[in-house]
Scaffold this motif. Structure first.
Motif: not given
Length: 228
Positions: A38-48, A87-95, A100-103
């Motif tokens: 979930a980190g910024r350099d990977q999937l960048d899921i804010e709030g997780l 909750t809504d913010n986290l779900l939006a970040a997950i969506t 995110q690109p394959l890399s």
């Protein structure tokens, strides 16, 4: 002295490879793996962050990375200190993370022997997850920085991750690298796929046979036979 069981979870130790590891694999350090993904350099899921991941794991809501993309609003609202806005913010970040690109997806998977820069090189070379998963060790070595020792390990790791990758793809996670195109077939690959090399109907009835003609031949018959 090497431990007989995993000091983290108490499971057995897999000694089949040069580097020993827990038999539980990624499940042994699920919280750390999810926090990293979930980190910024990977999937960048804010709030997780780490604390939220611990909540999700302890509540039995996630058992692997793909489970994050199946979380519902009701499940998250049931967690402590999760209001409607968070909750809504986290779900939006997950969506958003699905795009995110394959890399970054490859980096989030935490394949041993790779990191951010290597994940980018691999993704840009193979362009799609399907092409990457079809690569053998020889093809993997064509990526800059991957040698004869690292290539088989990466190929084996991707094979082990196949169920998780399939699950992520089914959840709608992107599996392509924008702007990249799969590598062209090598000379050997092209020859193997060539219709001339595989279609027996093009060979003719005497293909592979040596024909010996005896007796005297004169005139146009002699020159005709010599050219066949």
């Amino acid at each position: 002295m090497f431990p007989e069981v995993c000091p983290r979870c108490g499971s057995g130790i897999d000694t089949s490879e040069l580097r020993w590891r827990c038999e539980q694999g990624r499940n042994c350090h699920l919280v750390a793996a999810l926090s990293y993904a979930a980190g910024r350099d990977q999937l960048d899921i804010e709030g997780l962050g780490h604390t939220r991941v611990v909540q999700l794991v302890d509540a039995g809501l996630v058992a692997d990375l793909a489970d994050l993309f199946a979380l519902t609003r009701e499940q998250l609202l049931g967690l402590e200190r999760m209001g409607e806005t968070s909750t809504d913010n986290l779900l939006a970040a997950i969506t958003a993370a699905k795009g995110q690109p394959l890399s970054r997806v490859l980096c989030a998977l935490g394949v041993r022997g790779t990191g951010r820069s290597m994940s980018r090189r691999i993704a840009r070379y193979f362009a799609t997850m399907d092409t990457l998963r079809a690569a053998d060790a020889e093809a993997m070595q064509r990526v800059d920085g991957i040698g004869t020792e690292k290539a088989p390990s990466i190929v084996a790791e991707l094979a082990d991750l196949a169920p998780l990758i399939d699950k992520l793809a089914a959840a709608g996670v992107n599996m392509t690298e924008p702007g990249a195109t799969p590598p062209a077939p090598t000379t050997d690959d092209a020859a193997a796929e060539s219709p001339e090399a595989t279609d027996p109907t093009d060979a003719g009835p005497l293909a592979g046979m040596t024909v010996v003609v005896t007796g005297a031949m004169t005139g146009p018959w002699r020159s005709s036979a010599a050219t066949r």
